[in-house]
Write an enzyme that holds these catalytic residues in place. Sequence first.
Site, PDB file in Angstrom:
ATOM      1  N   ALA A   1      -1.477  -1.977   5.088  1.00  0.00           N
ATOM      2  CA  ALA A   1      -0.369  -1.494   4.246  1.00  0.00           C
ATOM      3  C   ALA A   1       0.737  -0.926   5.068  1.00  0.00           C
ATOM      4  O   ALA A   1       0.776   0.333   5.307  1.00  0.00           O
ATOM      5  CB  ALA A   1      -0.771  -0.374   3.133  1.00  0.00           C
TER       6      ALA A   1
ATOM      7  N   TYR B   1       6.973   4.057   4.207  1.00  0.00           N
ATOM      8  CA  TYR B   1       6.905   2.592   3.804  1.00  0.00           C
ATOM      9  C   TYR B   1       5.501   2.463   3.831  1.00  0.00           C
ATOM     10  O   TYR B   1       4.618   3.075   4.465  1.00  0.00           O
ATOM     11  CB  TYR B   1       7.373   1.732   4.911  1.00  0.00           C
ATOM     12  CG  TYR B   1       8.698   1.690   5.126  1.00  0.00           C
ATOM     13  CD1 TYR B   1       9.710   1.671   4.136  1.00  0.00           C
ATOM     14  CD2 TYR B   1       9.405   1.872   6.405  1.00  0.00           C
ATOM     15  CE1 TYR B   1      11.023   1.558   4.120  1.00  0.00           C
ATOM     16  CE2 TYR B   1      10.844   1.761   6.564  1.00  0.00           C
ATOM     17  CZ  TYR B   1      11.638   1.737   5.404  1.00  0.00           C
ATOM     18  OH  TYR B   1      13.232   1.619   5.601  1.00  0.00           O
ATOM     19  N   SER B   2       5.107   1.567   2.887  1.00  0.00           N
ATOM     20  CA  SER B   2       3.833   1.149   2.771  1.00  0.00           C
ATOM     21  C   SER B   2       2.699   2.052   2.200  1.00  0.00           C
ATOM     22  O   SER B   2       2.840   3.038   1.594  1.00  0.00           O
ATOM     23  CB  SER B   2       3.471   0.110   3.693  1.00  0.00           C
ATOM     24  OG  SER B   2       2.397  -1.034   3.335  1.00  0.00           O
ATOM     25  N   ALA B   3       1.750   2.170   3.205  1.00  0.00           N
ATOM     26  CA  ALA B   3       0.601   3.290   2.951  1.00  0.00           C
ATOM     27  C   ALA B   3       1.316   4.638   3.050  1.00  0.00           C
ATOM     28  O   ALA B   3       0.782   5.522   2.325  1.00  0.00           O
ATOM     29  CB  ALA B   3      -0.433   3.238   4.090  1.00  0.00           C
TER      30      ALA B   3
END
Length: 294
Positions: free
Chosen positions: A16, A159-161
């Site tokens: 992620a 971002y993401s994770a």
Amino acid sequence: MQFGHLAQRLFNVPLAIHPAKAEVIMAALAERLGIGHMMRANGDSVDLTPMALEGDGYSYADRESRDNGYDLVGNVAVIPVHGTLVQKTGMLRPWSGMTGYDGLRQAFLTALYDPKVEAIVLDVDSPGGEVSGCFDLVDTIYSARGIKPISSILSESAYSAAYALASAADPGRLYVPRTGGTGSVGVICMHVDFSKALTSAGIQVTFITYGDRKADGHSEIPLSSPALARFQDDIDTMGELFVETVARNRNIAASKVRATQAGTYLGAAGVAAGLADAVAAPDAAFRALISQLA
């Protein structure tokens, strides 16, 4: 860290992480890992207080000799979530450009039950990282809502994770600076195919397996269509977990999160998309929190 071990953490496993960061990592390691070509499937911190930063963490006069993984600024615990996120580093603080979910969990739980701590701030600046361990930590943070105020103050981007973690803060307490970003609610997997390089070098690899799918995804052989379909199913499952988790944390429809298609949003655009609550410089967001606690 040996490069072989690092490759196992990066390739053929779900991540992620912001795609641009993934490509930077790949480019940086390409020569050392013997990677000469990459193909896509489709063809650090800002000071939160007037005091200066020191290294990867804050240097405050009231820092205790025993490090709990956070800095106590007044009665607020500031936990740094910086760099690439990985399941385990064995460290409480960001180290060598990485932060471990293991250290974050220990720091968060210690702060949660520290009688000197009245509120917790996640100081986030990260492109994301490993899926493994991420959503369990997100659930830990989310389940602590109501015990002490929890804020996510982005010192640049989540971002993401990293966004998954940031989204677990209390409603109304996710702040992003004008130039910071939110989003990338998606999962990516990079498969490396060394088969042609091995053939060119006169090396033949023979897999002896029990189970038709045992060798799926190995970098020494081309990725077969059944293997690709299997991995895509796994990625889709984890992607849906990501979407549902963010929808729960942010109290918005899963369809709205899914519709972002893992896009990223700069500053106010993230607020408009429902991924953040306000645009604020980190020091301003921190001062606002302090005033609320006073």
